[in-house]
Scaffold this active site. Structure first.
Site, PDB file in Angstrom:
ATOM      1  N   ARG A  78      42.647   0.932  13.283  1.00 15.36           N
ATOM      2  CA  ARG A  78      42.212   0.266  12.054  1.00 15.36           C
ATOM      3  C   ARG A  78      40.688   0.325  11.898  1.00 15.36           C
ATOM      4  O   ARG A  78      40.192   0.457  10.785  1.00 15.36           O
ATOM      5  CB  ARG A  78      42.688  -1.185  12.007  1.00 15.36           C
ATOM      6  CG  ARG A  78      44.174  -1.318  11.846  1.00 15.36           C
ATOM      7  CD  ARG A  78      44.606  -0.790  10.463  1.00 15.36           C
ATOM      8  NE  ARG A  78      46.029  -0.939  10.321  1.00 15.36           N
ATOM      9  CZ  ARG A  78      46.844   0.015   9.890  1.00 15.36           C
ATOM     10  NH1 ARG A  78      46.384   1.186   9.552  1.00 15.36           N
ATOM     11  NH2 ARG A  78      48.124  -0.203   9.783  1.00 15.36           N
ATOM     12  N   GLU A  81      40.103   3.794  10.811  1.00 17.64           N
ATOM     13  CA  GLU A  81      40.549   3.906   9.434  1.00 17.64           C
ATOM     14  C   GLU A  81      39.508   3.319   8.472  1.00 17.64           C
ATOM     15  O   GLU A  81      39.226   3.894   7.412  1.00 17.64           O
ATOM     16  CB  GLU A  81      41.886   3.180   9.269  1.00 17.64           C
ATOM     17  CG  GLU A  81      42.452   3.245   7.866  1.00 17.64           C
ATOM     18  CD  GLU A  81      43.750   2.472   7.741  1.00 17.64           C
ATOM     19  OE1 GLU A  81      44.692   3.041   7.172  1.00 17.64           O
ATOM     20  OE2 GLU A  81      43.827   1.316   8.215  1.00 17.64           O
ATOM     21  N   SER A 104      21.617   7.241  14.376  1.00 18.23           N
ATOM     22  CA  SER A 104      21.755   7.539  15.799  1.00 18.23           C
ATOM     23  C   SER A 104      22.816   6.657  16.432  1.00 18.23           C
ATOM     24  O   SER A 104      22.935   5.475  16.111  1.00 18.23           O
ATOM     25  CB  SER A 104      20.416   7.303  16.508  1.00 18.23           C
ATOM     26  OG  SER A 104      20.565   7.437  17.910  1.00 18.23           O
TER      27      SER A 104
END
Length: 148
Positions: A78, A81, A104
């Protein structure tokens, strides 16, 4: 990790004892960041069950990465996602605010916090704080490898 659990500690506890973020404390215990010599005494005080061989392993330069099976974990998936879903928008905003470059992941701070939402629900706040690295124009005159 066994020593952490046996001591009943959280990554917040360990981070506070070391003066580092909770994510960095977790990275140390997952061998994803090397344990600096100056933090070793504080880590031993914070997590007394650590063995000498644990510390020796933690001081080594780690092989950073992850097992692809980690993405099978719902929490990790998740989070991944969310980054992929919001990735284009995040990139566009970073580009507007900073120009052409990247954040970075080396000069980087990450923290995770629990907050209460306006309806009283638990909410997760993940803060990623990375140095901006501007892409350069590759001028031949600036290439220090010329003549090698």
């Amino acid at each position: 990790l066994d020593a952490k659990e046996s001591a009943g500690l959280t990554f917040d506890d360990i981070g506070a004892a070391l003066g580092v973020t909770n994510c960095y404390a977790a990275q140390l215990l997952y061998n994803q960041a090397p344990l600096p010599d100056e933090l070793a005494p504080a880590l031993l005080r914070a997590v007394p069950g650590l063995a000498d061989e644990d510390l020796a392993e933690m001081r080594r330069t780690p092989m950073r990465g992850f097992d692809p099976a980690v993405l099978q974990d719902p929490q990790v998936y998740r989070t991944y996602e969310a980054i992929t879903l919001y990735g284009e928008a995040i990139k566009a905003i970073v580009s507007e605010q900073f120009g052409d470059g990247i954040m970075s992941a080396i000069d980087f701070y990450c923290t995770v916090k629990k907050v209460q939402g306006k309806s009283g629900e638990d909410r997760v706040v993940i803060t990623m704080n990375g140095k901006f690295l501007k892409h350069i124009t590759q001028h031949v005159a600036d290439d220090t490898s010329r003549g090698l």
